[in-house]
Motif scaffolding. Structure first.
Motif, PDB file in Angstrom:
ATOM      1  N   MET A 137      61.736 -21.035  20.902  1.00 27.10           N
ATOM      2  CA  MET A 137      62.499 -20.205  20.009  1.00 27.10           C
ATOM      3  C   MET A 137      62.830 -21.018  18.766  1.00 27.10           C
ATOM      4  O   MET A 137      63.281 -22.141  18.869  1.00 27.10           O
ATOM      5  CB  MET A 137      63.777 -19.731  20.697  1.00 27.10           C
ATOM      6  N   SER A 138      62.617 -20.441  17.628  1.00 26.48           N
ATOM      7  CA  SER A 138      62.914 -21.110  16.378  1.00 26.48           C
ATOM      8  C   SER A 138      64.351 -20.828  15.964  1.00 26.48           C
ATOM      9  O   SER A 138      64.768 -19.679  15.894  1.00 26.48           O
ATOM     10  CB  SER A 138      61.979 -20.617  15.282  1.00 26.48           C
ATOM     11  N   VAL A 139      65.084 -21.867  15.694  1.00 21.91           N
ATOM     12  CA  VAL A 139      66.465 -21.736  15.239  1.00 21.91           C
ATOM     13  C   VAL A 139      66.610 -22.566  13.978  1.00 21.91           C
ATOM     14  O   VAL A 139      66.200 -23.716  13.941  1.00 21.91           O
ATOM     15  CB  VAL A 139      67.461 -22.220  16.316  1.00 21.91           C
ATOM     16  N   HIS A 140      67.170 -21.966  12.949  1.00 27.21           N
ATOM     17  CA  HIS A 140      67.355 -22.654  11.682  1.00 27.21           C
ATOM     18  C   HIS A 140      68.824 -22.600  11.290  1.00 27.21           C
ATOM     19  O   HIS A 140      69.468 -21.565  11.410  1.00 27.21           O
ATOM     20  CB  HIS A 140      66.526 -21.993  10.572  1.00 27.21           C
ATOM     21  N   LYS A 141      69.370 -23.696  10.801  1.00 22.72           N
ATOM     22  CA  LYS A 141      70.739 -23.725  10.295  1.00 22.72           C
ATOM     23  C   LYS A 141      70.686 -23.581   8.777  1.00 22.72           C
ATOM     24  O   LYS A 141      70.000 -24.328   8.110  1.00 22.72           O
ATOM     25  CB  LYS A 141      71.430 -25.026  10.672  1.00 22.72           C
ATOM     26  N   VAL A 142      71.387 -22.599   8.257  1.00 25.55           N
ATOM     27  CA  VAL A 142      71.421 -22.346   6.831  1.00 25.55           C
ATOM     28  C   VAL A 142      72.878 -22.216   6.407  1.00 25.55           C
ATOM     29  O   VAL A 142      73.528 -21.216   6.720  1.00 25.55           O
ATOM     30  CB  VAL A 142      70.646 -21.055   6.471  1.00 25.55           C
ATOM     31  N   ASP A 143      73.406 -23.238   5.755  1.00 21.69           N
ATOM     32  CA  ASP A 143      74.766 -23.200   5.220  1.00 21.69           C
ATOM     33  C   ASP A 143      75.773 -22.620   6.220  1.00 21.69           C
ATOM     34  O   ASP A 143      76.358 -21.570   6.006  1.00 21.69           O
ATOM     35  CB  ASP A 143      74.792 -22.402   3.916  1.00 21.69           C
ATOM     36  N   ARG A 144      75.913 -23.301   7.352  1.00 22.86           N
ATOM     37  CA  ARG A 144      76.859 -22.934   8.406  1.00 22.86           C
ATOM     38  C   ARG A 144      76.528 -21.597   9.056  1.00 22.86           C
ATOM     39  O   ARG A 144      77.376 -20.950   9.643  1.00 22.86           O
ATOM     40  CB  ARG A 144      78.281 -22.935   7.896  1.00 22.86           C
ATOM     41  N   SER A 145      75.315 -21.150   8.934  1.00 19.00           N
ATOM     42  CA  SER A 145      74.845 -19.938   9.581  1.00 19.00           C
ATOM     43  C   SER A 145      73.665 -20.300  10.473  1.00 19.00           C
ATOM     44  O   SER A 145      73.050 -21.339  10.309  1.00 19.00           O
ATOM     45  CB  SER A 145      74.377 -18.912   8.553  1.00 19.00           C
ATOM     46  N   VAL A 146      73.379 -19.438  11.400  1.00 18.92           N
ATOM     47  CA  VAL A 146      72.245 -19.658  12.282  1.00 18.92           C
ATOM     48  C   VAL A 146      71.278 -18.501  12.101  1.00 18.92           C
ATOM     49  O   VAL A 146      71.670 -17.336  12.147  1.00 18.92           O
ATOM     50  CB  VAL A 146      72.690 -19.753  13.757  1.00 18.92           C
ATOM     51  N   LEU A 147      70.035 -18.825  11.887  1.00 17.92           N
ATOM     52  CA  LEU A 147      68.984 -17.837  11.719  1.00 17.92           C
ATOM     53  C   LEU A 147      68.026 -17.966  12.896  1.00 17.92           C
ATOM     54  O   LEU A 147      67.476 -19.035  13.136  1.00 17.92           O
ATOM     55  CB  LEU A 147      68.235 -18.076  10.399  1.00 17.92           C
ATOM     56  N   ILE A 148      67.854 -16.880  13.628  1.00 16.20           N
ATOM     57  CA  ILE A 148      66.933 -16.882  14.759  1.00 16.20           C
ATOM     58  C   ILE A 148      65.842 -15.869  14.448  1.00 16.20           C
ATOM     59  O   ILE A 148      66.133 -14.718  14.104  1.00 16.20           O
ATOM     60  CB  ILE A 148      67.654 -16.498  16.063  1.00 16.20           C
ATOM     61  N   GLU A 149      64.616 -16.276  14.578  1.00 19.54           N
ATOM     62  CA  GLU A 149      63.501 -15.410  14.219  1.00 19.54           C
ATOM     63  C   GLU A 149      63.325 -14.280  15.231  1.00 19.54           C
ATOM     64  O   GLU A 149      63.412 -14.489  16.438  1.00 19.54           O
ATOM     65  CB  GLU A 149      62.218 -16.225  14.127  1.00 19.54           C
ATOM     66  N   GLU A 150      63.092 -13.078  14.715  1.00 14.35           N
ATOM     67  CA  GLU A 150      62.954 -11.888  15.558  1.00 14.35           C
ATOM     68  C   GLU A 150      61.809 -12.039  16.560  1.00 14.35           C
ATOM     69  O   GLU A 150      61.948 -11.668  17.723  1.00 14.35           O
ATOM     70  CB  GLU A 150      62.728 -10.652  14.689  1.00 14.35           C
ATOM     71  N   LYS A 151      60.701 -12.585  16.124  1.00 18.11           N
ATOM     72  CA  LYS A 151      59.543 -12.740  17.005  1.00 18.11           C
ATOM     73  C   LYS A 151      59.905 -13.600  18.218  1.00 18.11           C
ATOM     74  O   LYS A 151      59.558 -13.262  19.358  1.00 18.11           O
ATOM     75  CB  LYS A 151      58.383 -13.376  16.241  1.00 18.11           C
ATOM     76  N   MET A 191      62.897 -14.038  19.475  1.00 14.86           N
ATOM     77  CA  MET A 191      63.837 -13.300  20.312  1.00 14.86           C
ATOM     78  C   MET A 191      63.122 -12.266  21.163  1.00 14.86           C
ATOM     79  O   MET A 191      63.444 -12.084  22.342  1.00 14.86           O
ATOM     80  CB  MET A 191      64.900 -12.627  19.442  1.00 14.86           C
ATOM     81  N   ARG A 192      62.162 -11.602  20.589  1.00 14.43           N
ATOM     82  CA  ARG A 192      61.401 -10.599  21.357  1.00 14.43           C
ATOM     83  C   ARG A 192      60.575 -11.258  22.468  1.00 14.43           C
ATOM     84  O   ARG A 192      60.458 -10.715  23.563  1.00 14.43           O
ATOM     85  CB  ARG A 192      60.521  -9.773  20.439  1.00 14.43           C
ATOM     86  N   GLN A 193      60.021 -12.422  22.192  1.00 14.80           N
ATOM     87  CA  GLN A 193      59.272 -13.143  23.231  1.00 14.80           C
ATOM     88  C   GLN A 193      60.193 -13.568  24.367  1.00 14.80           C
ATOM     89  O   GLN A 193      59.846 -13.436  25.537  1.00 14.80           O
ATOM     90  CB  GLN A 193      58.579 -14.363  22.635  1.00 14.80           C
ATOM     91  N   ARG A 194      61.383 -14.056  24.026  1.00 14.17           N
ATOM     92  CA  ARG A 194      62.351 -14.453  25.050  1.00 14.17           C
ATOM     93  C   ARG A 194      62.784 -13.252  25.873  1.00 14.17           C
ATOM     94  O   ARG A 194      62.930 -13.328  27.085  1.00 14.17           O
ATOM     95  CB  ARG A 194      63.562 -15.109  24.383  1.00 14.17           C
ATOM     96  N   GLU A 252      60.168 -12.493  28.394  1.00 16.96           N
ATOM     97  CA  GLU A 252      60.239 -13.465  29.493  1.00 16.96           C
ATOM     98  C   GLU A 252      61.377 -13.113  30.454  1.00 16.96           C
ATOM     99  O   GLU A 252      61.227 -13.228  31.675  1.00 16.96           O
ATOM    100  CB  GLU A 252      60.451 -14.873  28.941  1.00 16.96           C
ATOM    101  N   LEU A 253      62.501 -12.685  29.914  1.00 20.84           N
ATOM    102  CA  LEU A 253      63.637 -12.304  30.761  1.00 20.84           C
ATOM    103  C   LEU A 253      63.319 -11.063  31.584  1.00 20.84           C
ATOM    104  O   LEU A 253      63.685 -10.976  32.756  1.00 20.84           O
ATOM    105  CB  LEU A 253      64.886 -12.091  29.906  1.00 20.84           C
ATOM    106  N   TYR A 254      62.626 -10.090  30.989  1.00 13.94           N
ATOM    107  CA  TYR A 254      62.224  -8.899  31.749  1.00 13.94           C
ATOM    108  C   TYR A 254      61.293  -9.285  32.900  1.00 13.94           C
ATOM    109  O   TYR A 254      61.395  -8.740  33.993  1.00 13.94           O
ATOM    110  CB  TYR A 254      61.532  -7.874  30.851  1.00 13.94           C
ATOM    111  N   LYS A 255      60.396 -10.206  32.635  1.00 11.91           N
ATOM    112  CA  LYS A 255      59.490 -10.670  33.686  1.00 11.91           C
ATOM    113  C   LYS A 255      60.288 -11.311  34.827  1.00 11.91           C
ATOM    114  O   LYS A 255      60.035 -11.040  35.999  1.00 11.91           O
ATOM    115  CB  LYS A 255      58.486 -11.670  33.111  1.00 11.91           C
ATOM    116  N   LEU A 256      61.268 -12.141  34.475  1.00 13.43           N
ATOM    117  CA  LEU A 256      62.119 -12.773  35.482  1.00 13.43           C
ATOM    118  C   LEU A 256      62.876 -11.728  36.299  1.00 13.43           C
ATOM    119  O   LEU A 256      62.918 -11.798  37.526  1.00 13.43           O
ATOM    120  CB  LEU A 256      63.101 -13.731  34.811  1.00 13.43           C
ATOM    121  N   VAL A 257      63.467 -10.749  35.630  1.00 15.25           N
ATOM    122  CA  VAL A 257      64.202  -9.698  36.327  1.00 15.25           C
ATOM    123  C   VAL A 257      63.274  -8.938  37.269  1.00 15.25           C
ATOM    124  O   VAL A 257      63.638  -8.648  38.410  1.00 15.25           O
ATOM    125  CB  VAL A 257      64.878  -8.736  35.323  1.00 15.25           C
ATOM    126  N   GLY A 258      62.071  -8.641  36.819  1.00 13.29           N
ATOM    127  CA  GLY A 258      61.107  -7.944  37.665  1.00 13.29           C
ATOM    128  C   GLY A 258      60.761  -8.725  38.923  1.00 13.29           C
ATOM    129  O   GLY A 258      60.575  -8.145  40.003  1.00 13.29           O
TER     130      GLY A 258
END
Length: 66
Positions: free
Chosen positions: A1-15, A17-20, A23-29
């Motif tokens: 997962m890509s995480v970027h810090k931008v001036d006291r903010s956190v930016l997480i890429e949508e792609k 998050m969707r991949q994660r 993966e969580l749905y697979k685990l639940v299944g």
């Protein structure tokens, strides 16, 4: 997962998050019918709901596990 810090903010890429989320749905299944792993399943579902919230999706309209 890509995480970027931008001036006291956190930016997480949508792609990432969707991949994660996938993966969580697979685990639940995999653990759906195992009662001894109920806490793990609840934690995974909570993470999925949080990802939906972060993506601006309506958590209550997520019917993927039906």
């Amino acid at each position: 997962m890509s995480v970027h810090k931008v001036d006291r903010s956190v930016l997480i890429e949508e792609k990432a998050m969707r991949q994660r989320k996938d993966e969580l749905y697979k685990l639940v299944g995999e653990i759906m019918d195992q009662h001894d792993l109920e806490t793990l399943m609840i934690a995974a579902l909570s993470k999925i709901a949080f990802i939906d919230y972060m993506l601006g999706l309506d958590v209550m309209e997520n019917h993927r596990l039906k």
